[in-house]
Design a protein around this motif. Structure first.
Motif, PDB file in Angstrom:
ATOM      1  N   VAL A   1       0.830  -1.200   0.000  1.00  5.12           N
ATOM      2  CA  VAL A   1       0.000   0.000   0.000  1.00  5.12           C
ATOM      3  C   VAL A   1       0.871   1.259   0.000  1.00  5.12           C
ATOM      4  O   VAL A   1       0.626   2.194  -0.771  1.00  5.12           O
TER       5      VAL A   1
ATOM      6  N   TYR B   1       3.323   1.027  -3.595  1.00  2.00           N
ATOM      7  CA  TYR B   1       2.647   1.012  -4.886  1.00  2.00           C
ATOM      8  C   TYR B   1       1.472   1.972  -4.925  1.00  2.00           C
ATOM      9  O   TYR B   1       1.414   2.871  -5.757  1.00  2.00           O
ATOM     10  N   ALA B   2       0.511   1.785  -3.978  1.00  2.00           N
ATOM     11  CA  ALA B   2      -0.669   2.651  -4.020  1.00  2.00           C
ATOM     12  C   ALA B   2      -0.305   4.073  -3.610  1.00  2.00           C
ATOM     13  O   ALA B   2      -0.788   5.043  -4.180  1.00  2.00           O
ATOM     14  N   GLY B   3       0.576   4.206  -2.616  1.00  2.00           N
ATOM     15  CA  GLY B   3       0.840   5.525  -2.064  1.00  2.00           C
ATOM     16  C   GLY B   3       1.841   6.339  -2.844  1.00  2.00           C
ATOM     17  O   GLY B   3       1.784   7.564  -2.816  1.00  2.00           O
TER      18      GLY B   3
END
Lengths: 397, 184
Positions: free
Chosen positions: B57, B60-62
């Motif tokens: 998270v 990659y997402a952040g």
């Protein structure tokens, strides 16, 4: 390891306790937000020699409720050029991380005299926090990096230039200060040896000298507080909204309850961040039991510390002027990140010294030496880049 | 319980993945990608790999998808793409072939070489069992695999320096810049 609630498998009671805890956590934050907005307006009014809200309810206490009801009944506008799906999604993306982060904060529990902060409820043992993931603090960082999405997408999806500018500023600011935030948390993790917020609170139980504020020697606490203030986009770091430049920043085009949700998220984040600072550096719920039942006092201490921080944030807002954009970036990249790196190395070396049984003075001395060397290197790099930029500006002009 | 969690996460992954390729707006694609990444993070948590889930998270997402979004917003390519235009000839058949090949490979791995793909022989197998998995991961990274770890970090630094050098576009003599860059 982890919440003892799940040690004996699942049954209906466990599920109910989890639900009730989530509900209580959510209510705590929501009620907190209602009073926080009132508190902020009142305190700022006092500091500016005004009266502040005083019509709805005693001392204007119901003002926020009235505002909330008004926002719900207002017309919901959507700009013509907005992206309909993302425009509606963005407010939720800002509220959810704000609440989820609060879930890892232990708000009570007795940690002294051999107790591990657990309470017994209906034949189950559990901690007074909604969740205790083994990655505790990383969850905080993960959620704060998700929080960027709400702001960024709100600005982009409005299809208008001021929100977009606000969103780009906001995401650049949040991404930059996340590094300083993370690096100052690492010192706390070094002292605790665990990422779990429950363990972090447990190691700080008892005396004031055990608080991470003292064991990491204040510097990480200061860096974390500044970086947290910037993550929250609160003054003096509120370039994101900067009403004199950007109308209202990323939420310019939002109205009615969608705007209300951004407002809510902002205050939720303020409460959550203050709670996190209390947890990481000020011992969370730890404090002396003065009289009466033992279980009440941790809650009282936690709330008092939280209130102290909330007041501090309001005070900052009333006192400090807004940063200029380049000052903001300079402070983040050239001030806070190098400072937290140097301090991290100092703490790490002292930690190694303790583990290896070095003589008492050697650890801190070696630490100071290494940290000093790193500091000089960073200073040299900053100087070089500054002079070169200066030269380039001269060549260019 | 495991199956329920797996089902939800798998659905999130697949819906996200389909969104990435089917959405005509690049921002919607990026958001679908976030959905997929979250699904994978849930799968990691379900497998007890909490650290990997958090890193998934955070990184990659952040960070990475936020960078994607930055680029999309700043370059103004956030309009729906014209799907008829094909910049490179033969791209689509080639993509179909590669995709089919990858699918066959994954299925073969799952059937014929389960002990490779399920991680029983992997280094990570040693991390199973009781105790904090972050601590074990840290110990493994900084003792047995410290060289690989440090070399990776050096590689990243080199990549960053390279990107900065490429992006600066000096107006002075290029060779001089390269020398000062190397001296640092």
């Amino acid at each position: 390891m982890g919440d003892p609630l799940f040690n004996n498998g699942f049954d209906l009671g466990v599920v109910l306790i989890v639900l009730v805890k989530s509900l209580i956590g959510f209510t705590f934050v929501m009620v907190g937000v209602i009073f926080m907005i009132w508190f902020e307006r009142k305190v700022i009014a006092d500091m500016q020699n005004r009266i502040g809200p005083n019509r709805a309810g005693p001392f204007g206490l119901l003002q926020t409720l009235a505002d909330g009801i008004k926002l719900i009944f207002k017309e919901d506008l959507r700009p013509d050029r907005a992206d309909p799906l993302v425009f509606r999604l963005a407010p939720y993306l800002s509220v959810a991380p704000a609440f989820l982060t609060f879930c890892i904060v232990p708000i009570g529990g007795v940690f002294t005299s051999g107790q591990d902060g657990s309470v017994h409820l209906f034949g189950h043992t559990t901690y007074l926090q909604v969740a205790d993931p083994p990655i505790g603090v990383l969850f905080l960082l993960a959620m704060s990096s998700i929080g960027v999405y709400g702001v960024m997408l709100a600005g982009w999806s409005s299809g208008s230039k001021y929100p977009l500018l606000g969103a780009v500023r906001a995401s650049a600011q949040m991404v930059s200060y996340e590094a300083a935030l993370g690096l100052s948390v690492v010192t706390v993790i070094l002292m605790t040896g665990s990422l779990s917020t429950h363990d972090i609170v447990a190691t700080q139980a008892g005396r004031f000298l055990d608080w991470n504020l003292v064991t990491t020697a204040v510097v990480p606490f200061v860096i974390f507080s500044i970086a947290a203030c910037a993550e929250l986009n609160r003054p003096p770091f509120d370039l994101v909204e900067a009403e004199q430049e950007l109308v209202g920043g990323f939420h310019t085009e939002y109205s009615s309850i969608r705007f209300g949700m951004f407002y809510l998220a902002e205050f939720m984040n303020t409460i959550t961040m203050s709670a996190i600072i209390v947890t990481l550096f000020l011992g969370g719920p730890s404090g002396p039991v003065l009289f009466g039942p033992q279980q009440i006092w941790p809650l009282v201490w936690f709330t008092l510390k939280l209130l102290g921080f909330l007041f501090g944030f309001v005070w900052l807002r009333a006192t400090l002027p807004r940063f200029r954009y380049d000052q903001l970036m300079d402070l983040g990249w050239k001030g806070l990140i190098p400072a937290s790196l140097v301090w991290l190395i100092l703490v790490a070396v002292i930690r190694v010294g303790n583990d290896q049984d070095w003589p008492r003075v050697v650890g801190p001395l070696v630490g100071l030496g290494v940290a000093g060397a790193v500091f000089l290197l960073l200073l040299g790099a900053l100087r070089t880049s500054a002079t070169r930029r200066h030269d380039e500006a001269e060549v260019g002009s | 319980m495991d199956y329920v969690v797996f089902g939800i996460a798998a659905v999130a992954c697949l819906v996200g993945a389909l969104g990435v390729i089917l959405a005509s707006n690049p921002v919607h694609s990026a958001l679908s990608l976030v959905g997929t990444l979250f699904g994978i993070a849930i799968l990691f948590v379900e497998e007890g790999a909490h650290f990997l889930a958090a890193v998934q998270v955070v990184v990659y997402a952040g960070a990475i998808v936020v960078l994607f979004l930055f680029v999309i917003m700043l370059l103004g390519v956030d309009k729906a793409e014209a799907l008829e235009a094909e910049p490179l000839g033969g791209q689509r058949p080639a993509a179909a072939v590669v995709a089919a090949g990858s699918l066959v490979l994954v299925i073969l791995l799952g059937i014929r070489a389960a002990e490779v793909s399920n991680g029983a022989k992997a280094v990570g197998g040693a991390l199973n069992g009781p105790g904090a998995n972050v601590a074990k991961l840290g110990r493994a990274l900084f003792t047995d695999y410290v060289f690989a770890f440090e070399i990776t970090s050096v590689l990243l630094v080199i990549a960053v320096v390279g990107a900065v050098v490429l992006a600066r576009r000096p107006d002075r003599d290029e060779i001089e810049i390269t020398e000062t860059e190397a001296a640092e």
